[in-house]
Scaffold this active site. Structure first.
Site, PDB file in Angstrom:
ATOM      1  CE  LYS A  15      -2.096  -1.394   3.717  1.00 50.57           C
ATOM      2  NZ  LYS A  15      -1.471  -2.713   3.816  1.00 50.57           N
ATOM      3  CD  GLU A  88      -0.322   2.843   8.162  1.00 46.32           C
ATOM      4  OE1 GLU A  88      -1.302   2.144   8.519  1.00 46.32           O
ATOM      5  OE2 GLU A  88       0.759   2.339   7.823  1.00 46.32           O
ATOM      6  CB  CYS A 182      -5.769 -17.577   3.505  1.00 48.37           C
ATOM      7  SG  CYS A 182      -5.383 -19.160   4.308  1.00 48.37           S
TER       8      CYS A 182
END
Length: 192
Positions: A15, A88, A182
């Site tokens: 990100k 964030e 996951c």
């Protein structure tokens, strides 16, 4: 036409790297992006957005009490702002997400938000909840679990490396404290 984007994922999906690449692209074209990051997260230094691959850039700070619309109004009085990048963004309040919609709708400046969707309990952060509701575009950035499947959950670990399911929603940390997995391995780690 300006829009608000929410780029979300589990940890370690890139990100901040993607945010820094967007900033670079704007600057390369002679445009002015403004980067904000959460004051609460000072792992890489105060007022810095850093990626795990070594990229870094200075950023304005936001805290829960800040009026981001007013900050941008004040900043745009002295310089043309072409884009707002928020790192964030899960730490934004509902009111701040609304303020970002005002930046898009009234100031006609695109806003690109980058952050986690859910916490270590699998629950939405406040900022993420309203970005999912109000953003014009939702983009999932993907990372993988140790098994190779898409990681969409985050496990918080104690000092001994054991998965924990209780505690404050916000505890700042990196790979020493959190791991992306996951759903199957999330359930297994927590004995669910």
């Amino acid at each position: 036409m300006a829009q608000m984007y929410f780029y979300y994922s589990a940890m370690n999906a890139g990100k901040s790297t993607t945010l820094l690449q967007s900033s670079f692209n704007y600057r390369e074209r002679g445009m002015t992006p403004v980067i904000f990051t959460a004051a609460i997260d000072d792992r890489f230094g105060v007022g810095k957005v850093s990626s795990r691959i070594g990229l870094q850039e200075e950023a304005e700070l936001f805290g829960a009490q800040d009026d981001l619309y007013q900050k941008l109004q004040d900043m745009s009085a002295n310089t043309k702002i072409d884009c707002v990048l928020i790192d964030e963004c899960q730490f934004l309040t509902k009111e701040q997400v609304y303020q970002l919609t005002e930046i898009v709708d009234k100031m006609h400046i695109p806003v690109l938000c980058y952050g986690l969707r859910t916490d270590f309990r699998g629950e939405l952060f406040e900022g993420s909840r309203y970005l999912l509701s109000w953003a014009d575009k939702l983009v999932e950035l993907k990372t993988i679990c140790h098994c190779g499947r898409k990681a969409n959950m985050v496990i918080r670990m104690d000092e001994t490396g054991r998965a924990i399911a209780d505690g404050d929603q916000v505890v700042i940390g990196g790979n020493d404290r959190y791991v992306s997995v996951c759903r199957k391995h999330y359930k297994e780690a927590l004995g669910k």
